[in-house]
Design a protein around this motif. Structure first.
Motif, PDB file in Angstrom:
ATOM      1  N   GLY A  28      44.628  38.846  57.817  1.00 24.59           N
ATOM      2  CA  GLY A  28      44.410  37.418  57.659  1.00 24.59           C
ATOM      3  C   GLY A  28      43.014  36.990  58.064  1.00 24.59           C
ATOM      4  O   GLY A  28      42.402  36.122  57.423  1.00 24.59           O
ATOM      5  N   HIS A  29      42.479  37.599  59.143  1.00 21.89           N
ATOM      6  CA  HIS A  29      41.124  37.267  59.571  1.00 21.89           C
ATOM      7  C   HIS A  29      40.104  37.644  58.490  1.00 21.89           C
ATOM      8  O   HIS A  29      39.125  36.918  58.274  1.00 21.89           O
ATOM      9  N   ILE A  30      40.334  38.765  57.824  1.00 25.10           N
ATOM     10  CA  ILE A  30      39.343  39.260  56.853  1.00 25.10           C
ATOM     11  C   ILE A  30      39.387  38.437  55.575  1.00 25.10           C
ATOM     12  O   ILE A  30      38.369  37.924  55.101  1.00 25.10           O
ATOM     13  N   ILE A  31      40.570  38.308  54.999  1.00 22.32           N
ATOM     14  CA  ILE A  31      40.636  37.663  53.683  1.00 22.32           C
ATOM     15  C   ILE A  31      40.492  36.150  53.799  1.00 22.32           C
ATOM     16  O   ILE A  31      40.333  35.474  52.779  1.00 22.32           O
ATOM     17  N   SER A  32      40.560  35.578  55.016  1.00 21.19           N
ATOM     18  CA  SER A  32      40.285  34.149  55.159  1.00 21.19           C
ATOM     19  C   SER A  32      38.847  33.842  54.776  1.00 21.19           C
ATOM     20  O   SER A  32      38.546  32.757  54.256  1.00 21.19           O
TER      21      SER A  32
END
Length: 945
Positions: free
Chosen positions: A125-129
């Motif tokens: 979630g942190h990356i694709i946000s």
């Protein structure tokens, strides 16, 4: 440097090859159609794509995929939603890999999706946000609960489940509810685990609790690694374990804990929502698993009961059969969150299109530079209306399977709540609920939202919990560590006043009043306390108690036991128990007998008392004269005689020897009250004078702390005590005036020498020491002035030590049972009991405050009597005046009609004085004569007609 550049180039090339290979992985779609858009802005598109990214083979994934499929079918079958527009969903399996999940997110975005649902992993979630921010595609996560996924950093991220921020606050409230102070956090070492435990630490700090140890293990750790981590945890003092891991491998922790004997009595296991996710996903509970988890307390997202929820659970078996042959297993709360997320997108699209918005995409100018790359990032397009669509989603407000769906300003679900379940042999049993609206309750939060918020401690309630080992009483939450180290107790090695604490050759190595109290309190604890006493000091001078406290704060000692004074500065570094002895600083000075004064007879009353008493004597004489002047010949005559009579009568009442008799009723009443007052004043005067003349009067040049400060003479203090710093820091006394004294011999010698011969003017020390000093000096010295600090002695433990609370309770029990007094008599009984403080003659003086009640009664009585007397005199004067004017009234009837209103006017002042000065018998004769004349006049006027 060149070698480093080459290594980086090779690594980057390998990474690009992996990405290009994964870029063309196939994606799975439900109802997939090529995205088309009508060129007219007023018409809706025939289809809209939504992406879904999660791990298929996981507890959450196995529940989410059937829910997604069911939601897509229900949305497309509902004619009231997205008319003439079909909703497609593009799936991608992240396969529990951050890299694969990131590449899958890029592939999903290539399909021109208007929203992406997922991921379930907080790390992905942190990356694709960042991708969602760049492409303006709303990212709706139904399972990523990491509280650091905030809307501030990721404006396009929106969570359709509850944030772990609320769950960690619920756990902190649970710890506070049972008054535990420390917990051990066991968590998976990734963004989900670390960030959740970080929030837990902040929440516990607000409740004056803390995480004493953080035990982390890598994702996918084997049983051996987990066992090693738990073995180190079992050496800690705290027995409150909070487990925050992934549901797919979390049960291995309890298996390892069971093998280490950590699931028995005395332990507390608190699991976050992962445990119920795993258990709810299994249709039939395994008895061995329930036995393994006996006593565990677990949290689960609260989803209110509703008809829609029950119908959806009834459909679950058919939904699962479409995906696999596994039957009805796999259902958990995340299935409903996934279902509601699809419906949230569909309802938002309906509002979005109803407002006249369209769906358009454009190329990202930041990605045009990658056209020459094999990765083909230029195929990713920006959702032009993404910001508006995100706003529509944020403003949605409706009720779904998981309850009311409404978001706050930080894009979190409103009204977060959790079920609290206790696992036993029959499975999970609900013991209550938690919500940020009311805290803990046994009623469902849905029924409480209509009431005002109330999270006060007295309204918190949970049902009974069966803890590990089938114990119903809440565990203490801590034990002494299993590393074999006993409690290290620092004891001051005193060289003076050794009856309080001192070194000894007994089994403990120490003895004294404080040691006996500590040992008696230890015996009352419901558990054994291994301990060892360590003497602190060189044995030549008293050690510094401030340094001893610093040793406790620095973890060199676990506790300091002795005559340790509780002062404000020390409480910043250590925790004290309940005081076992009262104390306070006093001033001791040499005294001498006071000479008898020839004016001692004046000392029983203060100056104010003498003045008020004399004034009242004169007042009573004057009032008696006023009342008796018209009746009593003894109070008449020349003015000089009357003044002498008033003074004589006033002061003769002091001895009840007045010779003048009172005749009037009012005068006798006033004299009766006054003689009663005089009787009390005489008795009090006699008693006070007797005390002043019989009690030995002692005087000292030093009258108290104020006079000692102003004298600029040397002051003695006990070596190592806190009095030195108090005088310097609080009272601003120069250090050059303060002399540290080693023992009682130096105390007595310094006081006897005095300041002129190298001694001290006075000594400032704590009251318990002064009592011993005065007794050993045969009462040659006394304390002067009041006790100017109020403190006490206690045992100093390290900060947040749970033993401090138990010891305080034990000390209170010793006090209630009278054992503290018995220990005091054993150690602190002196041969000479001295009066500690100088007896001041002012203590025996009688003040006005002691008699203001009597004087007030006298004043009220006198006022009433004088009022009655004046009323009588005015009435007589008015009557005489009326009779004199009667003839004039009868002589002229016409004039009388005009002056009838003035016939009753008050007598003049001269007439009033004349009436007052006449005898009462004369006034009565005049009134009788006037009455007879009036009667005759009326008879004659009747015969004339």
């Amino acid at each position: 440097m060149e070698l480093l550049v080459m290594i980086r180039a090779v690594s980057m090339g390998f990474l690009l090859l992996c990405v290009s290979g994964l870029w063309f992985l196939p994606t799975e779609g439900a109802g997939r159609e090529s995205f088309s858009r009508n060129s007219s802005s007023s018409s809706r598109p025939r289809s809209v794509n939504v992406g879904a990214l999660f791990t298929y083979d996981s507890f959450i994934g196995r529940a989410a995929k059937p829910a997604f499929m069911a939601a897509i079918d229900d949305v497309n079958a509902d004619q009231s939603i997205l008319r003439r527009t079909k909703l497609n969903i593009v799936f991608h399996d992240s396969n529990c890999s951050g890299f694969v999940g990131t590449m899958g997110a890029l592939q999903v975005m290539e399909n021109k999706v208007v929203a992406a649902i997922g991921p379930q992993s907080s790390g992905i979630g942190h990356i694709i946000s960042h991708v969602a921010n760049e492409l303006h595609v709303p990212l709706l996560s139904f399972a990523a609960t990491d509280p650091t996924l905030s809307s501030l950093q990721f404006p396009y991220f929106l969570r359709t489940t509850q944030s772990d921020y609320f769950q960690m606050n619920a756990i902190a409230d649970f710890v506070s509810y049972f008054r535990w102070r420390e917990v051990v956090a066991i968590f998976v070492d990734d963004e989900y685990g670390r960030n959740g435990i970080s929030v837990l630490g902040d929440a516990l700090a607000k409740k004056r609790a803390k995480i004493s140890y953080k035990a982390a293990f890598t994702p996918g750790a084997d049983n051996s690694s987990i066992t090693d981590v738990l073995a180190s945890v079992n050496l800690m003092e705290s027995r409150i374990f909070v487990v925050h891991v992934n549901p797919d491998s979390g049960l291995n922790i309890f298996s390892a804990a069971k093998s280490l004997g950590m699931m028995g009595s005395g332990y507390v296991w608190i699991a976050t929502d992962w445990l119920l996710t795993a258990l709810d996903s299994v249709e039939t509970m395994d008895p061995k698993t329930m036995d393994l988890l006996q006593g565990v307390v677990a949290f689960r997202h609260y989803i209110p009961e509703s008809n829609n929820k029950r119908r959806f659970k009834g459909r679950w078996k058919n939904l699962r059969s479409k995906e696999s042959s596994g039957g009805a297993d796999g259902f958990n709360s995340y299935a409903m969150y996934a279902y509601d997320t699809v419906w949230l997108v569909a309802r938002a699209l309906e509002v979005f299109f109803s407002d006249g918005n369209t769906v358009t995409f454009s190329s990202d100018p930041n990605l045009r530079k990658t056209n020459d790359s094999n990765i083909k990032l230029s195929a990713l397009n920006v959702f032009n209306e993404g910001e508006r669509f995100l706003q529509v989603i944020h403003e949605m407000n409706y009720t779904g399977l998981t309850g009311k769906i409404e978001f706050d300003s930080e894009k979190n679900r409103k009204n977060p709540a959790y079920d609290i379940l206790n696992i036993n042999s029959r499975g999970p049993q609900r013991v209550g609920y938690w919500s940020n609206h009311t805290g803990f309750s046994v009623e469902p939060p849905k029924t409480l939202y209509s009431k005002p918020p109330n999270t006060s401690a007295e309204h918190q309630r949970l049902n009974g919990i069966i803890w590990p080992g089938e114990v119903t009483k809440p565990p203490r939450g801590w034990v002494f560590p299993d590393n074999g180290e006993p409690l290290k107790i620092g004891v001051p090695d005193r060289v003076s006043y050794k009856n309080y604490v001192s070194k000894d050759n007994n089994s403990l190595g120490v003895k004294g009043y404080c040691i006996d109290i500590f040992e008696a309190a230890i015996q009352l604890l419901p558990y054994p306390v291994p301990r060892t006493y360590i003497v602190y000091g060189d044995g030549r001078r008293n050690p510094s108690y401030a340094n001893l406290i610093s040793e406790v704060a620095a973890n060199n000692f676990d506790v300091a036991v002795g005559d340790v004074t509780i002062v404000t500065n020390r409480t910043k570094f250590v925790d004290f128990t309940q005081p076992f002895m009262e104390s306070g600083l006093v001033v001791v000075a040499p005294v001498k007998g006071a000479k008898s004064s020839p004016w001692s007879f004046l000392k029983p009353f203060t100056v104010e008392m003498w003045a008020v008493t004399g004034a009242f004597f004169l007042f009573v004489g004057a009032i008696i004269w006023i009342l008796e002047h018209r009746f009593n010949e003894e109070f008449r005559g020349p003015p000089r005689r009357q003044i002498i009579t008033v003074f004589w009568f006033s002061f003769s009442t002091m001895f009840f020897s007045q010779r003048e008799n009172t005749v009037s009723t009012l005068g006798r009443f006033v004299l009766l009250i006054w003689l009663f007052v005089v009787l009390i004043i005489n008795s009090s005067y006699t008693a006070s004078l007797t005390s002043i003349l019989t009690v030995q009067q002692l005087t000292s040049r030093i009258e108290g702390m104020d006079s000692l400060i102003a004298s600029n003479e040397p002051i003695g203090v006990q070596d190592g005590a806190f009095a030195y710093k108090y005088l310097v820091n609080e009272l601003n006394i120069p250090p050059s005036r303060i002399i540290s004294l080693k023992d009682e011999e130096e105390y007595l010698s310094a006081l006897q020498l005095g300041p002129r011969a190298g001694g001290v003017a006075a000594i400032v020390d704590e009251l318990p020491y002064i009592k011993a000093l005065l007794s050993n000096s045969n009462c040659k010295f006394r304390t002067v002035g009041p006790e100017f600090t109020r403190t006490g002695w206690g045992f100093a433990f390290q900060r947040d030590s749970p033993l401090a609370v138990d010891m305080s309770t034990a000390i209170l029990q010793l006090s209630e049972e009278g054992k503290l007094e018995n220990i005091r008599k054993k150690w602190l009984t002196y041969s000479h009991e001295c009066s500690v403080q100088i007896a001041d003659t002012e203590n025996y003086q009688i003040t006005v405050q002691s008699f203001w009640g009597l004087f007030l009664i006298c004043g009220i009585v006198w006022f009433i009597v004088l009022t009655l007397f004046c009323w009588k005199v005015i009435w007589q004067c008015q009557r005489l005046r009326t009779e004199e004017e009667g003839d004039e009234v009868r002589a002229s009837e016409e004039a009388s009609s005009s002056r009838s209103g003035r016939s009753l006017r008050a007598a003049s002042f001269k007439d009033l004085i004349r009436v007052v000065d006449k005898r009462e018998t004369e006034i009565k004769e005049m009134l009788k004569l006037k009455s007879s004349k009036k009667l005759k006049a009326s008879q004659s006027s009747g015969e004339t007609p």
